[in-house]
Design an enzyme around this catalytic site. Structure first.
Site, mmCIF file in Angstrom:
data_model
loop_
_atom_site.group_PDB
_atom_site.id
_atom_site.type_symbol
_atom_site.label_atom_id
_atom_site.label_comp_id
_atom_site.label_asym_id
_atom_site.label_seq_id
_atom_site.Cartn_x
_atom_site.Cartn_y
_atom_site.Cartn_z
ATOM 1 C CB SER A 127 -0.892 -0.012 1.258
ATOM 2 O OG SER A 127 -1.509 1.247 1.449
ATOM 3 C CB ALA A 128 0.313 4.562 -1.532
ATOM 4 C CE1 TYR A 151 -2.995 -0.110 5.217
ATOM 5 C CE2 TYR A 151 -3.453 -2.404 5.756
ATOM 6 C CZ TYR A 151 -3.276 -1.394 4.815
ATOM 7 O OH TYR A 151 -3.381 -1.678 3.483
ATOM 8 C CE LYS A 155 -1.400 -4.335 3.305
ATOM 9 N NZ LYS A 155 -1.780 -5.592 2.643
ATOM 10 N NE ARG A 233 -5.083 10.376 0.934
ATOM 11 C CZ ARG A 233 -4.850 11.505 1.576
ATOM 12 N NH1 ARG A 233 -4.537 12.600 0.876
ATOM 13 N NH2 ARG A 233 -4.903 11.558 2.897
ATOM 14 N N PRO A 295 -6.947 12.652 12.132
ATOM 15 C CG PRO A 295 -7.045 12.378 14.458
ATOM 16 C CD PRO A 295 -7.920 12.469 13.232
HETATM 17 C C1 WQD Z 1 -9.275 9.578 1.083
HETATM 18 C C2 WQD Z 1 -9.480 11.076 1.283
HETATM 19 C C3 WQD Z 1 -9.638 11.698 3.601
HETATM 20 C C4 WQD Z 1 -13.451 9.606 4.321
HETATM 21 C C5 WQD Z 1 -6.574 4.651 3.165
HETATM 22 C C6 WQD Z 1 -5.456 3.811 3.708
HETATM 23 C C7 WQD Z 1 -4.699 3.161 2.577
HETATM 24 C C8 WQD Z 1 -5.659 2.406 1.686
HETATM 25 C C9 WQD Z 1 -6.730 3.345 1.169
HETATM 26 C C10 WQD Z 1 -5.696 0.127 2.429
HETATM 27 C C11 WQD Z 1 -8.647 11.638 2.440
HETATM 28 C C12 WQD Z 1 -10.952 11.984 2.877
HETATM 29 C C13 WQD Z 1 -12.298 10.097 3.740
HETATM 30 C C14 WQD Z 1 -14.472 10.517 4.740
HETATM 31 C C15 WQD Z 1 -13.136 12.338 3.951
HETATM 32 N N1 WQD Z 1 -6.252 1.338 2.380
HETATM 33 N N2 WQD Z 1 -12.145 11.454 3.556
HETATM 34 N N3 WQD Z 1 -14.265 11.861 4.534
HETATM 35 O O1 WQD Z 1 -6.823 7.617 3.881
HETATM 36 O O2 WQD Z 1 -6.055 8.005 1.484
HETATM 37 O O3 WQD Z 1 -6.037 5.710 2.415
HETATM 38 O O4 WQD Z 1 -7.405 3.878 2.317
HETATM 39 O O5 WQD Z 1 -4.727 -0.257 1.839
HETATM 40 O O6 WQD Z 1 -3.745 2.273 3.103
HETATM 41 O O7 WQD Z 1 -4.534 4.639 4.391
HETATM 42 O O8 WQD Z 1 -8.200 6.788 1.917
HETATM 43 O O9 WQD Z 1 -10.595 6.894 1.377
HETATM 44 O O10 WQD Z 1 -9.874 6.975 3.825
HETATM 45 O O11 WQD Z 1 -9.459 8.942 2.360
HETATM 46 O O12 WQD Z 1 -12.968 13.570 3.776
HETATM 47 O O13 WQD Z 1 -15.543 10.118 5.295
HETATM 48 O O14 WQD Z 1 -10.842 11.324 1.630
HETATM 49 O O15 WQD Z 1 -9.325 12.744 4.510
HETATM 50 O O16 WQD Z 1 -8.249 12.969 2.080
HETATM 51 P P1 WQD Z 1 -6.737 7.147 2.483
HETATM 52 P P2 WQD Z 1 -9.601 7.352 2.413
#
Ligand code: WQD
Length: 338
Positions: A127-128, A151, A155, A233, A295
């Site tokens: 994962s990134a 998590y 990885k 993202r 956070p």
């Molecule tokens: C994306 C953007 C949030 C939910 C995570 C894991 C990564 C991978 C993918 C497993 C961010 C914003 C999100 C919400 C929001 N998982 N957001 N309201 O955090 O980039 O990556 O999931 O491998 O390992 O770290 O993905 O979809 O949670 O968030 O504003 O209800 O959407 O702040 O900018 P993330 P995400």
């Protein structure tokens, strides 16, 4: 690549099921190993419905030695794609031992059993998140790594294990794939992301707002140093991601040693970009409120995808509208999931 028999751990999950569909479509045989801790047995029926062929299924834990030894005595496995693992960032902070035991400990047992069986071609779902807060974007594979949550560290540790294994046992051939943000669903609308409880990730939350399951979206932060202040993202269609695994298997079949490649589009979209694109694709309003940052979130994270193009001959092709339209078709057709 000749017809292979592939072990896919976590093959009933979101990315796993989409990958199994493409593997079957490419003429390979598949053995899914899944304990259904975050997926449903119904997915196997949907895979068969789409692919016209049924994968074999072993229900069990990808880190259970006796299950693995029995499976490997019954099937001659040419290569393994290892998806199985816990993946909720927030949960990993609360339950680090569960994450290290299941993800890292389980992978050690899996690799020992594969070594014993002589099945030494391996593709790993990384994962990134291992990059932590990148110094700049787009992110290349040689950037510094430094995950900021348990998590992500699981990885990262597994990546190190795999690189060490390749040094110690040069007959292993190992591909490490760092996913960015998988979204979307198979065009049929019959398989898709099926989070339990309140979705952690953005896209499934947006689809649940669109279908009326959630009243509004909370946008986590509007003051990031990004074009519109919200997090940026690299959203990649899950079918593009699945096809990246077929390309990775080809590379694993050709050589030896371990390598690491990003699977992303190279395009960064903000949270508000996703909201607007989804409203256009679904025709549904997505009410939202900008709230405090979450956070552990970083401002920007998107890939430099050039190594994947060079080494795998693979690029993501599905655009944001397709990602949103396919997500919506899955959600609208399966309001309660599987
Ligand atoms: C994306 C953007 C949030 C939910 C995570 C894991 C990564 C991978 C993918 C497993 C961010 C914003 C999100 C919400 C929001 N998982 N957001 N309201 O955090 O980039 O990556 O999931 O491998 O390992 O770290 O993905 O979809 O949670 O968030 O504003 O209800 O959407 O702040 O900018 P993330 P995400």
């Amino acid at each position: 690549m000749d017809k292979q028999t592939l072990l896919v751990t976590g093959g009933a999950g979101y990315i796993g099921s989409h990958t199994v569909v493409e593997l079957l479509g490419a003429g390979h045989d598949v053995v899914i190993l899944d304990n259904f801790s975050n997926s449903s047995p119904k997915v196997v029926d949907r895979i068969e419905e789409i692919a016209g062929r049924r994968p074999q299924l072993v229900e069990g834990d990808a880190g259970d030695r006796s299950t693995l030894q029995q499976l490997l005595s019954r099937h001659r496995i040419d290569a393994t794609i290892h998806f199985a693992g816990y993946k909720a960032v927030g949960e990993s902070v609360a339950k680090p031992l569960a994450y290290y035991g299941n993800n890292v400990g389980g992978t050690v047992v899996l690799l020992e059993c594969l070594e014993e069986a002589g099945a030494r071609r391996f593709v790993f779902s990384s994962s990134a998140t291992v990059y932590g807060d990148p110094a700049s974007v787009p992110i290349r594979e040689d950037f510094p790594t430094g995950p900021t949550n348990p998590y992500g560290r699981t990885k990262w540790y597994i990546e190190h294990m795999l690189n060490d294994l390749a040094v110690a046992s040069p007959d292993w051939s190992i591909g490490i794939l760092r996913y960015f943000n998988p979204v979307g669903a198979h065009v049929s609308g019959r398989i898709g992301e099926n989070p339990r409880g309140i979705p952690n990730n953005l896209m499934p939350f947006v689809t649940q707002v669109a279908v009326g399951k959630r009243p509004q979206l909370s946008v986590f932060g509007g003051d990031y140093p990004t074009p519109d202040g919200t997090g940026v993202r690299d959203y990649i269609h899950v079918v593009d991601l699945a096809l990246g695994h077929l390309a990775a298997l080809e590379k694993v079949a050709r050589g030896k040693g371990a390598w690491t490649i990003n699977l992303g589009t190279g395009i960064g979209y903000s949270v508000l970009d996703i909201v607007k694109a989804f409203e256009k694709a679904s025709g549904r309003p997505i009410p939202y409120q900008i709230v405090d940052r979450r956070p552990g979130d970083v401002a920007q994270c998107y890939a430099d995808p050039s190594l994947a193009a060079q080494e795998l001959g693979w690029r993501a092709t599905r655009d944001l509208q397709t990602m949103c339209a396919d997500s919506w078709r899955w959600q609208e057709g399966n309001p309660e999931g599987y």
